[in-house]
Design a protein around this motif. Structure first.
Motif, PDB file in Angstrom:
ATOM      1  N   MET A   1      48.333  42.088 142.701  1.00 39.24           N
ATOM      2  CA  MET A   1      47.138  42.926 142.754  1.00 39.24           C
ATOM      3  C   MET A   1      47.481  44.339 143.224  1.00 39.24           C
ATOM      4  SD  MET A   1      45.157  40.748 141.534  1.00 39.24           S
ATOM      5  CE  MET A   1      43.726  41.808 141.497  1.00 39.24           C
ATOM      6  N   GLY A   2      48.476  44.454 144.094  1.00 42.28           N
ATOM      7  CA  GLY A   2      48.926  45.775 144.528  1.00 42.28           C
ATOM      8  C   GLY A   2      49.450  46.610 143.372  1.00 42.28           C
ATOM      9  N   LEU A   3      50.174  45.960 142.451  1.00 46.31           N
ATOM     10  CA  LEU A   3      50.684  46.673 141.277  1.00 46.31           C
ATOM     11  C   LEU A   3      49.535  47.161 140.404  1.00 46.31           C
ATOM     12  CD1 LEU A   3      52.962  47.636 139.458  1.00 46.31           C
ATOM     13  CD2 LEU A   3      53.081  45.322 138.475  1.00 46.31           C
ATOM     14  N   MET A   4      48.509  46.341 140.223  1.00 46.04           N
ATOM     15  CA  MET A   4      47.352  46.771 139.437  1.00 46.04           C
ATOM     16  C   MET A   4      46.677  47.969 140.082  1.00 46.04           C
ATOM     17  SD  MET A   4      45.525  43.210 138.280  1.00 46.04           S
ATOM     18  CE  MET A   4      46.511  41.744 137.934  1.00 46.04           C
ATOM     19  N   CYS A   5      46.530  47.944 141.395  1.00 48.76           N
ATOM     20  CA  CYS A   5      45.876  49.045 142.100  1.00 48.76           C
ATOM     21  C   CYS A   5      46.661  50.343 141.947  1.00 48.76           C
ATOM     22  CB  CYS A   5      45.724  48.687 143.584  1.00 48.76           C
ATOM     23  SG  CYS A   5      44.871  49.943 144.562  1.00 48.76           S
ATOM     24  N   ALA A   6      47.975  50.290 142.171  1.00 47.86           N
ATOM     25  CA  ALA A   6      48.803  51.486 142.040  1.00 47.86           C
ATOM     26  C   ALA A   6      48.750  52.037 140.617  1.00 47.86           C
ATOM     27  CB  ALA A   6      50.247  51.173 142.435  1.00 47.86           C
ATOM     28  N   THR A   7      48.693  51.150 139.640  1.00 45.97           N
ATOM     29  CA  THR A   7      48.649  51.579 138.245  1.00 45.97           C
ATOM     30  C   THR A   7      47.350  52.307 137.925  1.00 45.97           C
ATOM     31  OG1 THR A   7      50.012  49.672 137.618  1.00 45.97           O
ATOM     32  CG2 THR A   7      48.834  50.803 135.857  1.00 45.97           C
ATOM     33  N   LEU A   8      46.237  51.833 138.453  1.00 46.98           N
ATOM     34  CA  LEU A   8      44.954  52.478 138.181  1.00 46.98           C
ATOM     35  C   LEU A   8      44.945  53.921 138.656  1.00 46.98           C
ATOM     36  CD1 LEU A   8      42.400  49.650 139.065  1.00 46.98           C
ATOM     37  CD2 LEU A   8      43.077  50.451 136.802  1.00 46.98           C
ATOM     38  N   PHE A   9      45.571  54.189 139.791  1.00 48.83           N
ATOM     39  CA  PHE A   9      45.576  55.544 140.336  1.00 48.83           C
ATOM     40  C   PHE A   9      46.586  56.439 139.629  1.00 48.83           C
ATOM     41  CE2 PHE A   9      43.167  53.370 143.501  1.00 48.83           C
ATOM     42  CZ  PHE A   9      42.312  54.333 144.009  1.00 48.83           C
ATOM     43  N   ALA A  10      47.372  55.865 138.703  1.00 49.36           N
ATOM     44  CA  ALA A  10      48.236  56.690 137.853  1.00 49.36           C
ATOM     45  C   ALA A  10      47.430  57.341 136.731  1.00 49.36           C
ATOM     46  CB  ALA A  10      49.364  55.850 137.272  1.00 49.36           C
ATOM     47  N   GLU A  11      46.288  56.743 136.385  1.00 49.41           N
ATOM     48  CA  GLU A  11      45.354  57.292 135.397  1.00 49.41           C
ATOM     49  C   GLU A  11      46.011  57.582 134.045  1.00 49.41           C
ATOM     50  OE1 GLU A  11      42.420  60.143 136.707  1.00 49.41           O
ATOM     51  OE2 GLU A  11      43.015  59.874 138.799  1.00 49.41           O
ATOM     52  N   THR A  12      46.591  56.564 133.458  1.00 48.18           N
ATOM     53  CA  THR A  12      47.198  56.686 132.131  1.00 48.18           C
ATOM     54  C   THR A  12      46.637  55.614 131.208  1.00 48.18           C
ATOM     55  OG1 THR A  12      49.052  55.296 132.835  1.00 48.18           O
ATOM     56  CG2 THR A  12      49.369  57.679 132.963  1.00 48.18           C
ATOM     57  N   GLN A  13      46.684  55.890 129.912  1.00 46.07           N
ATOM     58  CA  GLN A  13      46.134  54.975 128.921  1.00 46.07           C
ATOM     59  C   GLN A  13      46.877  53.645 128.921  1.00 46.07           C
ATOM     60  OE1 GLN A  13      43.501  55.229 126.966  1.00 46.07           O
ATOM     61  NE2 GLN A  13      43.815  53.472 125.625  1.00 46.07           N
ATOM     62  N   SER A  14      48.208  53.685 128.864  1.00 41.55           N
ATOM     63  CA  SER A  14      48.971  52.434 128.820  1.00 41.55           C
ATOM     64  C   SER A  14      48.786  51.645 130.114  1.00 41.55           C
ATOM     65  CB  SER A  14      50.462  52.717 128.579  1.00 41.55           C
ATOM     66  OG  SER A  14      51.022  53.434 129.665  1.00 41.55           O
TER      67      SER A  14
END
Length: 491
Positions: A303-316
């Protein structure tokens, strides 16, 4: 029509379950209700996927402009499908588990499904909050009445954590509502609200804390391992496979597009917390001797990886998170199924007391190994698709200064995940049998069926992810467009 049925079918099924006194009858009824919900969800993805079938709106509390507005967007379709698939899997895999007052147990389980479906469908902020709380209430009673020896203290901690987060979120919702152009709880009104930066900042933290508790994100995670350990395994499957996704959806649908400036400004801070939690949880998982706690800490890292990814704000990255929500839910339910049957057969979850199970139960070993390897992202499995897209999203981010550091640190957790997962497989299923495992275990048909269905998902999504990519593309593009801060800087 489809969103209404996704709520009404489990609601009717759950309420009727309370009146069925025969154990087998209530099990059959709960399974039948969940299968009908699954059929409805599949219809919404196939033959009835036009807009007229995928949304419903009716007046609710007209005096404050709150409506019963529900809709199946791309993310909602993924999460409703996950919810619809998970409950039959749970009921099938735990078919032989005994519960006191089974009618109450299965009734509460189906009511929890109602709350989850409502959260994933709600397009009105007040309705979203209503279903958010509705999902919590059955979970509380399920854990407190059918849990382990420490269930009362653990459930109280779980309730305090989640209820505190809910109150903070309610304060934020009311404040934003009062600043909408037409004083409306509708999601479109929330998206069109302009707030001062100072207001946005504290509102961001009120809402993020609520969602972070539910996921959970370090350091708001301490309720999770104990709750997963003490809850009955059927409930743990839903808590870890489905309920944690409420927090991810909250960030994507209600935080990112509404408070987009603060989302950008606090992105590095939150990503640091998420990545720190990933490292921490992975290291703790390596030290665990209890199978339930190992999987619980593994879930925190994912879940931590999902959270960090969301704040990257990229389409992929966004599409990776949406796909991984489904993949993580399916995979972790598979792990819980195996843990449940091991504990029921041998009376222990301790890794140090097990060994050599593959000698007597090769089918269980093969199915578990496939699900476990998917959970750590082995190529050709569903886990690989989601994690690849998420890592690509973090590395391609243009809104964070530390994208390389976040990518590297998050990548380390993949290695750590392989360490504790492969170590668990080696110690539990291979090596020599001992006095505890000498008798072996013959996996039952219902357990084989549930695990086989999960394995099919593992390979189908791993080999042909385009199905889910097509579903999530439009929604991810819309959310990122609403959350785009570059247009503000241009002005």
């Amino acid at each position: 029509m489809i969103p209404v049925l996704l709520i009404v079918v489990p609601l009717v099924g759950g309420l009727l379950s309370f009146f069925l006194k025969n154990d087998k009858a209530v099990r059959l009824w709960a399974l039948f209700s969940s299968l009908i919900t699954l059929v409805v969800s599949i219809l919404g993805l196939t033959v009835l996927k036009t807009d007229s079938y995928l949304q419903f709106r009716a007046s609710w509390i007209s005096s404050i402009n709150a409506s019963f507005s529900i809709r199946l967007d791309g993310m909602g379709q993924i999460l409703c499908l996950l919810t619809a698939v998970s409950f039959p899997l749970v009921f099938i895999s735990t078919w032989k588990s005994e519960y006191k007052k089974p009618n109450n147990f299965f009734g509460l389980m189906l009511l929890m499904q109602v709350g989850l479906m409502g959260v994933f469908l709600a397009m009105d902020a007040l309705l979203f909050y209503f279903f958010w709380e509705l999902a919590l209430v059955p979970a509380y009673f399920l854990c407190s009445q059918w849990g382990g020896e420490r269930r009362i203290a653990v459930t109280f901690k779980f309730f305090i954590y989640t209820f505190t987060g809910s109150i903070l979120m309610l304060v934020a919702i009311i404040y934003i509502y009062l600043h909408t152009p037409d004083h409306s709880f509708d999601i479109s009104a929330f998206y069109n609200t302009s707030l001062a930066n100072k207001s946005e900042s504290w509102l961001f933290w009120l809402m993020f804390i609520a969602f972070a508790i539910k996921m959970p994100i370090w350091p708001l995670h301490t309720w999770q391992p104990d709750t997963y350990e003490q809850s009955p395994t059927a409930v743990t499957m839903i808590l870890s496979g489905v309920m944690v996704k409420m927090g991810v959806l909250g960030i994507i649908r209600w935080l990112m597009p509404v408070l987009h400036m603060s989302f950008y400004q606090w992105g590095d801070t939150v990503s640091t917390l998420a990545v720190t939690g990933m490292i921490y949880a992975s290291l703790i998982a390596i030290q665990q001797d209890d199978l339930k706690r190992l999987v619980a800490y593994s879930s925190i890292a994912h879940m931590g990886l999902m959270c960090a990814t969301l704040f990257a704000e990229t389409q992929s990255g966004m599409q990776g998170v949406m796909i991984q929500m489904f993949n993580h839910g399916i995979n972790i339910i598979g792990l819980w199924i195996v843990i449940e049957l091991i504990e029921r057969q041998f009376g222990t979850r301790k890794i140090s007391e097990l060994g050599g199970l593959a000698h007597h139960s090769p089918a269980m070993a093969i199915l578990l190994v496939i699900v476990a390897l998917a959970n750590i992202g082995l190529p050709l499995t569903n886990g690989f698709i989601g994690e690849f897209l998420m890592f690509n999203g973090i590395f391609a981010s243009s809104v964070t200064k530390y994208y390389i550091a976040f990518t590297v640190l998050a990548g380390i957790t993949i290695i750590l995940a392989a360490v504790y997962t492969l170590n668990m497989i080696r110690k539990v299923f291979y090596g020599q049998t001992n006095s505890v495992t000498m008798a072996g275990y013959s996996i039952r048909f219902n357990e084989k069926l549930a695990l086989a269905i999960i394995v099919v998902f593992v390979f189908v999504i791993g080999l042909y992810p385009k199905i889910f990519l097509n579903i999530t593309q439009e929604t991810s593009e819309f959310i990122l467009q609403k959350a785009d801060v570059t247009k503000l800087f241009a002005e």
